[in-house]
Scaffold this motif. Structure first.
Motif, PDB file in Angstrom:
ATOM      1  N   GLY A 131      30.862  57.336  46.415  1.00  0.00           N
ATOM      2  CA  GLY A 131      30.968  56.003  47.001  1.00  0.00           C
ATOM      3  C   GLY A 131      30.572  55.978  48.459  1.00  0.00           C
ATOM      4  O   GLY A 131      29.832  55.089  48.911  1.00  0.00           O
ATOM      5  N   SER A 135      27.371  54.090  50.270  1.00  0.00           N
ATOM      6  CA  SER A 135      27.535  53.144  51.374  1.00  0.00           C
ATOM      7  C   SER A 135      26.654  53.524  52.556  1.00  0.00           C
ATOM      8  O   SER A 135      25.947  52.675  53.130  1.00  0.00           O
ATOM      9  CB  SER A 135      29.005  53.082  51.802  1.00  0.00           C
ATOM     10  N   ASP A 154      24.810  47.418  49.423  1.00  0.00           N
ATOM     11  CA  ASP A 154      26.020  48.194  49.135  1.00  0.00           C
ATOM     12  C   ASP A 154      27.144  47.305  48.630  1.00  0.00           C
ATOM     13  O   ASP A 154      28.022  47.763  47.911  1.00  0.00           O
ATOM     14  CB  ASP A 154      26.471  48.938  50.390  1.00  0.00           C
ATOM     15  N   GLY A 155      27.122  46.035  49.041  1.00  0.00           N
ATOM     16  CA  GLY A 155      28.160  45.107  48.596  1.00  0.00           C
ATOM     17  C   GLY A 155      27.915  44.546  47.207  1.00  0.00           C
ATOM     18  O   GLY A 155      28.782  43.858  46.662  1.00  0.00           O
ATOM     19  N   ASN A 156      26.762  44.819  46.644  1.00  0.00           N
ATOM     20  CA  ASN A 156      26.454  44.384  45.281  1.00  0.00           C
ATOM     21  C   ASN A 156      27.018  45.419  44.316  1.00  0.00           C
ATOM     22  O   ASN A 156      26.508  46.532  44.208  1.00  0.00           O
ATOM     23  CB  ASN A 156      24.937  44.251  45.119  1.00  0.00           C
ATOM     24  N   LYS A 157      28.083  45.060  43.624  1.00  0.00           N
ATOM     25  CA  LYS A 157      28.808  46.068  42.837  1.00  0.00           C
ATOM     26  C   LYS A 157      27.954  46.772  41.791  1.00  0.00           C
ATOM     27  O   LYS A 157      27.984  48.010  41.699  1.00  0.00           O
ATOM     28  CB  LYS A 157      30.043  45.438  42.196  1.00  0.00           C
ATOM     29  N   HIS A 160      25.693  49.135  43.638  1.00  0.00           N
ATOM     30  CA  HIS A 160      26.485  50.210  44.236  1.00  0.00           C
ATOM     31  C   HIS A 160      26.866  51.252  43.180  1.00  0.00           C
ATOM     32  O   HIS A 160      26.701  52.458  43.400  1.00  0.00           O
ATOM     33  CB  HIS A 160      27.739  49.624  44.881  1.00  0.00           C
ATOM     34  N   VAL A 161      27.360  50.789  42.048  1.00  0.00           N
ATOM     35  CA  VAL A 161      27.814  51.721  41.008  1.00  0.00           C
ATOM     36  C   VAL A 161      26.637  52.512  40.437  1.00  0.00           C
ATOM     37  O   VAL A 161      26.728  53.731  40.236  1.00  0.00           O
ATOM     38  CB  VAL A 161      28.559  50.962  39.890  1.00  0.00           C
ATOM     39  N   SER A 392      35.951  51.182  39.962  1.00  0.00           N
ATOM     40  CA  SER A 392      35.266  50.210  40.810  1.00  0.00           C
ATOM     41  C   SER A 392      35.495  48.791  40.324  1.00  0.00           C
ATOM     42  O   SER A 392      35.615  47.852  41.122  1.00  0.00           O
ATOM     43  CB  SER A 392      33.759  50.497  40.850  1.00  0.00           C
ATOM     44  N   PHE A 393      35.565  48.618  39.004  1.00  0.00           N
ATOM     45  CA  PHE A 393      35.750  47.283  38.469  1.00  0.00           C
ATOM     46  C   PHE A 393      37.226  46.925  38.282  1.00  0.00           C
ATOM     47  O   PHE A 393      37.562  45.754  38.134  1.00  0.00           O
ATOM     48  CB  PHE A 393      34.998  47.149  37.138  1.00  0.00           C
ATOM     49  N   GLU A 396      39.457  46.453  43.800  1.00  0.00           N
ATOM     50  CA  GLU A 396      38.523  46.140  44.883  1.00  0.00           C
ATOM     51  C   GLU A 396      38.629  47.149  46.011  1.00  0.00           C
ATOM     52  O   GLU A 396      37.744  47.275  46.835  1.00  0.00           O
ATOM     53  CB  GLU A 396      38.798  44.732  45.415  1.00  0.00           C
TER      54      GLU A 396
END
Length: 520
Positions: A131, A135, A154-157, A160-161, A392-393, A396
């Motif tokens: 993670g 970032s 990076d804020g787009n889940k 990011h994942v 992650s899901f 938060e």
């Protein structure tokens, strides 16, 4: 005495049993790591720059100006436990480390849960490393391209994942290729981390002393006073985070079967790595505190908006736009390097547990070319990817919550290992003053300290306010993560008890059981 194992693996032949005391040659590449290489692996696994950027803020949030004192307090039990590891490794240099030693001291069930604690702690930290690497990867791209939209990826889940999973896959592939590939990249990456950290420390102190920055503080020796922490709960919470910051030095021991001088070199490397860590942590903590203060606004270390990634907020103010990019590079290198080396302890612990029939035997397969635990490494990579994607899901604030849960896991298996040392050597504690101290007093004291932190943290983490403040049916998510994962391990142990009764009857690995020697 030589015996033949009636259960040979495909591609492996069990040739002999060593009655002398407990090492098991599992086919790993021997004599491929020296003292310096082993110490570098320990430092890299800890990932000092990653630990600092993700832990400075939460620690200040718990203990304020006493952050340096708490770092010192966290170092003490780690040092005491390191002595236990050193002594146990001299007697039983086995890559299963905590698992093998606690089985020999307390029996198969306690040993199995101790091994599970190490494995799951490693999976948690691997997910966090991925993670942080993700970032800083996008932050670095944003800095280099001057595009805020790139940094915002990076804020787009989903993005990011997926990027995290890519980092995990690459790290798994490198670790799969064995110690030669692992060692080849670590010298440069660790050197880069420490060099950039040194530049940051010097520049932060110089700018703090210039008086040009609001919130800067003059250094005070009271920052090193642990008794000035406002409450015992705050102290234990900060201590749990501090203990997390030292986690990983025992990777030096898990490569003992691949180290030249396997009985002594790994223990010395662990102590050397810890000295490098405490020095860099104290200097960085003091420099950061002098520059930023502990306020909850702007660049203050207590700002909750930047607490999970402090260096992202301090890079430009401390080092400027150009040199600040180096700090992003250092964190990315730290997380990426540690992501790769952290596969070492989990893969080798799973290898040992499988070789001793505590897990399915297939995980004990050694790659014929790379001499690495290939299947165990791949399994660790898959488990890490699944864990991070799910967490992650679900939460938060998964990064902060899993770091707090990680502290619980670390205390769990380190404490068991420390007590195992004293019990394993109980008949020789009167042989000399040195044996009494290093095999008995120091390990027991370290174990008691870690057990106390474990118990207090277990009570405190029930409150949803602990960690990020998230909850599951009114219970703190940190408690759910920490205790839930230990319970999962207990259930798996019950399943393995039915599949592998010989191990749980103490017929495979005991204090008096000869150690199998496996060769290709």
């Amino acid at each position: 005495m030589v015996q033949v194992d009636p259960r040979p693996q495909t591609g492996d032949t069990v040739t002999s049993v060593d009655d002398s005391g407990g090492t098991r040659n599992k086919g790993l590449s021997g004599n491929s790591v020296g003292l310096l290489g082993s110490a570098v692996i320990g430092v890299s696994t800890v990932a000092p720059v990653y630990c600092l950027t993700s832990t400075l803020g939460p620690t200040v949030g718990e203990v304020g100006l006493q952050m340096p004192a708490v770092f010192l307090a966290g170092f003490l039990p780690m040092l005491l436990v390191a002595f236990a590891y050193r002594e146990l490794n001299k007697a039983v240099p086995d890559c299963g480390t905590s698992f093998t030693w606690s089985v020999k001291a307390f029996g198969p069930r306690v040993g199995w849960m101790c091994g599970w604690g190490l494995v799951i702690a490693t999976i948690i930290v691997l997910s966090n490393l991925a993670g942080v690497a993700t970032s800083f990867f996008y932050l670095l791209l944003g800095e280099l391209t001057g595009s805020s939209s790139v940094a915002a990826l990076d804020g787009n889940k989903p993005v990011h994942v997926l990027t995290c999973l890519a980092f995990i896959a690459v790290a798994t592939a490198i670790s799969y290729r064995g110690m030669t590939a692992t060692k080849g990249v670590q010298y440069a990456l660790v050197g880069l981390q420490l060099a950039v950290l040194a530049i940051f420390i010097v520049m932060a102190v110089i700018k703090a002393r210039s008086g040009d920055f609001a919130g800067s503080l003059d250094f005070s020796w009271t920052w090193l006073d642990p008794f000035a922490v406002q409450s015992f709960s705050a102290f234990t919470a900060g201590l749990s985070l501090s203990i997390f910051m030292f986690w990983g030095w025992d990777a030096c021991l898990t490569v003992n079967e691949e180290t030249a001088g396997s009985a002594k070199t790994p223990g010395r490397a662990a102590l050397l790595a810890m000295l490098v860590l405490i020095g860099s942590y104290l200097l960085t903590a003091v420099a950061s505190q002098m520059f930023s203060g502990v306020g909850d606004k702007g660049p203050g270390l207590g700002n909750p908006n930047t607490s999970d990634n402090v260096f992202a907020a301090l890079a430009d103010p401390v080092m400027g736009t150009v040199l600040g990019v180096l700090l992003f590079v250092a964190v990315l290198a730290s997380a990426a390097a540690s992501l790769q080396t952290t596969f070492i302890p989990v893969a080798r612990t799973v290898l040992a547990m499988s070789a001793y029939e505590a897990l399915p035997r297939s995980f004990a397969d050694i790659h014929p070319r790379f001499r690495s635990p290939g299947r165990a490494t791949i399994a660790a990579g898959v488990a890490t990817g699944v864990f991070y994607a799910v967490m992650s899901f679900l939460s938060e604030n998964v990064l902060i919550d899993t770091i707090y849960a990680l502290g619980l896991m670390i205390c769990f298996y380190y404490a068991i290992t420390a007590f195992a040392c004293a019990w394993f050597f109980r008949h020789s504690l009167r042989d000399s003053a040195r044996d009494l101290l290093f095999k008995g007093v120091f390990p027991v004291l370290g174990g008691i300290l870690l057990a106390a932190v474990f118990a207090k943290t277990l009570i405190d983490m029930w409150d949803p306010a602990y960690g990020s403040g998230s909850e599951v049916f009114g219970v703190g998510s940190v408690f759910v993560i920490g205790v839930g994962l230990l319970l999962v391990g207990f259930v798996i142990m019950l399943v393995m008890q039915r599949r592998s009764p010989a191990f749980f009857r103490g017929q495979v690995l005991t204090r008096s059981t000869p150690a199998l020697v496996v060769e290709e």
